[in-house]
Design an enzyme around this catalytic site. Sequence first.
Site, PDB file in Angstrom:
ATOM      1  N   GLU A   1      -5.024  -4.800  10.692  1.00 28.53           N
ATOM      2  CA  GLU A   1      -4.036  -3.748  10.881  1.00 28.53           C
ATOM      3  C   GLU A   1      -4.299  -3.015  12.197  1.00 28.53           C
ATOM      4  OE1 GLU A   1      -2.238  -2.620   6.821  1.00 28.53           O
ATOM      5  OE2 GLU A   1      -3.923  -1.287   7.184  1.00 28.53           O
TER       6      GLU A   1
ATOM      7  N   GLY B   1       2.777   2.475  10.788  1.00 24.70           N
ATOM      8  CA  GLY B   1       3.710   3.580  10.595  1.00 24.70           C
ATOM      9  C   GLY B   1       4.433   4.015  11.861  1.00 24.70           C
TER      10      GLY B   1
ATOM     11  N   GLY C   1       3.028  -1.006   4.273  1.00 20.76           N
ATOM     12  CA  GLY C   1       3.080   0.422   3.966  1.00 20.76           C
ATOM     13  C   GLY C   1       4.501   0.847   3.653  1.00 20.76           C
ATOM     14  N   GLY C   2       5.169   1.422   4.655  1.00 17.73           N
ATOM     15  CA  GLY C   2       6.503   1.992   4.467  1.00 17.73           C
ATOM     16  C   GLY C   2       7.492   1.080   3.750  1.00 17.73           C
TER      17      GLY C   2
ATOM     18  N   SER D   1       3.801  -1.907  10.331  1.00 14.12           N
ATOM     19  CA  SER D   1       5.258  -1.951  10.510  1.00 14.12           C
ATOM     20  C   SER D   1       5.851  -3.327  10.200  1.00 14.12           C
ATOM     21  CB  SER D   1       5.656  -1.500  11.917  1.00 14.12           C
ATOM     22  OG  SER D   1       5.213  -0.166  12.152  1.00 14.12           O
TER      23      SER D   1
ATOM     24  N   HIS E   1      -9.502   1.101   5.058  1.00  3.85           N
ATOM     25  CA  HIS E   1      -8.220   1.317   5.743  1.00  3.85           C
ATOM     26  C   HIS E   1      -8.427   2.232   6.945  1.00  3.85           C
ATOM     27  CE1 HIS E   1      -4.093   2.472   6.562  1.00  3.85           C
ATOM     28  NE2 HIS E   1      -3.736   1.394   5.893  1.00  3.85           N
TER      29      HIS E   1
ATOM     30  N   ASN F   1       0.870  -1.178   0.000  1.00  7.20           N
ATOM     31  CA  ASN F   1       0.000   0.000   0.000  1.00  7.20           C
ATOM     32  C   ASN F   1       0.906   1.227   0.000  1.00  7.20           C
ATOM     33  OD1 ASN F   1      -1.784   2.054   0.493  1.00  7.20           O
ATOM     34  ND2 ASN F   1      -2.394   1.346   2.541  1.00  7.20           N
ATOM     35  N   TRP F   2       0.964   1.867  -1.139  1.00  5.79           N
ATOM     36  CA  TRP F   2       1.895   3.010  -1.262  1.00  5.79           C
ATOM     37  C   TRP F   2       1.358   4.268  -0.599  1.00  5.79           C
ATOM     38  CZ3 TRP F   2       3.994   2.726  -7.047  1.00  5.79           C
ATOM     39  CH2 TRP F   2       4.616   1.487  -7.223  1.00  5.79           C
ATOM     40  N   LYS F   3       0.095   4.251  -0.205  1.00  2.00           N
ATOM     41  CA  LYS F   3      -0.548   5.418   0.428  1.00  2.00           C
ATOM     42  C   LYS F   3      -0.346   6.666  -0.445  1.00  2.00           C
ATOM     43  CE  LYS F   3      -0.141   3.135   4.859  1.00  2.00           C
ATOM     44  NZ  LYS F   3      -0.054   3.215   6.315  1.00  2.00           N
TER      45      LYS F   3
ATOM     46  N   GLU G   1      -6.809   4.616   8.005  1.00  2.00           N
ATOM     47  CA  GLU G   1      -6.618   6.048   7.727  1.00  2.00           C
ATOM     48  C   GLU G   1      -7.877   6.644   7.105  1.00  2.00           C
ATOM     49  OE1 GLU G   1      -2.917   5.418   5.664  1.00  2.00           O
ATOM     50  OE2 GLU G   1      -1.999   4.900   7.573  1.00  2.00           O
TER      51      GLU G   1
HETATM   52  P1  13P Z   1       3.195   0.495   7.668  1.00  2.00           P
HETATM   53  O1  13P Z   1       3.722  -0.781   7.079  1.00  2.00           O
HETATM   54  O2  13P Z   1       3.886   1.708   7.138  1.00  2.00           O
HETATM   55  O3  13P Z   1       3.108   0.449   9.151  1.00  2.00           O
HETATM   56  O4  13P Z   1       1.678   0.627   7.130  1.00  2.00           O
HETATM   57  C1  13P Z   1       0.825  -0.434   7.241  1.00  2.00           C
HETATM   58  C2  13P Z   1      -0.421  -0.111   6.497  1.00  2.00           C
HETATM   59  O5  13P Z   1      -1.189   0.724   6.899  1.00  2.00           O
HETATM   60  C3  13P Z   1      -0.675  -0.825   5.240  1.00  2.00           C
HETATM   61  O6  13P Z   1      -1.944  -0.588   4.764  1.00  2.00           O
END
Ligand code: 13P
Length: 251
Positions: free
Chosen positions: A168, A174, A235-236, A214, A96, A10-12, A98
């Site tokens: 999640e 993050g 994510g990251g 993470s 998600h 997920n590149w956000k 977020e």
């Molecule tokens: P991180 O891997 O950056 O913690 O993000 C997880 C995430 O929200 C994937 O959708």
Amino acid sequence: MARKTFIAGNWKMNTNLEEATKLAQDIVAAMGTVTDVDIAICPPYTNLSEVARIVKGSTVKLGAQDVYWEASGAYTGKVSCGMLKSVGVTYVIIGHSEQRQYFGETDETVNKKVKAALAAGLLPIICVGETLDERKSGKMDDVIARQTKGAFTGLSAEDADKCTIAYEPVWAIGTGETATPQQANEAHVFIRSIIKEMLGEAVADAMRIQYGGSMKPGNAKELLAQSDVDGGLIGGAALKADSFFGIVQPA
Ligand code: 13P
């Protein structure tokens, strides 16, 4: 039941067109022929067409980060399932944390999006997970059950079979703080029990549940070794081809 591991990036809200092009090219070069793990990358809307062109012919599939449930019309800023399909999208992340936290996503809107996605032939990745407060105050199971039930309300077993769940925990996203493999597995077992209650044992057994929060090369192996952890939503660590591959490899 052997469930095929599914790793999605997920590149956000990261990558402009040039960065997305490079990242997608690097990912295809590193893992575009992997077949024993399902791999998807979910860039921002603006990069979907270009990334679709790059992953075409590889085993890497394309996902989007959200969708709107209406088919078309006066919904400024929104993107429909048909639009995603038309540029080659296979998966769509729905619910998600977020989106829930910042943009008013509710269990009802998640359910509408899931139904619209399935009707259009997209494969939903449905996110659930508790905040730190909810975990500390003992509400974790209630929250996860409510979110899971909300998302799957009104779905047939056949539809549910096309869905993936991503657990999640909000406090792990993050933050560098990861759920322990045991914490993740317990939550996954619990989520699977909700699916069993709603849709029966066969659907529950086949349902892939990804962990997200993470996840990185250093902890992926142990997390993925758990009985009920069937992949990751990253994510990251998905923003660099080598760290993304470092998660796919142990899988
Ligand atoms: P991180 O891997 O950056 O913690 O993000 C997880 C995430 O929200 C994937 O959708």
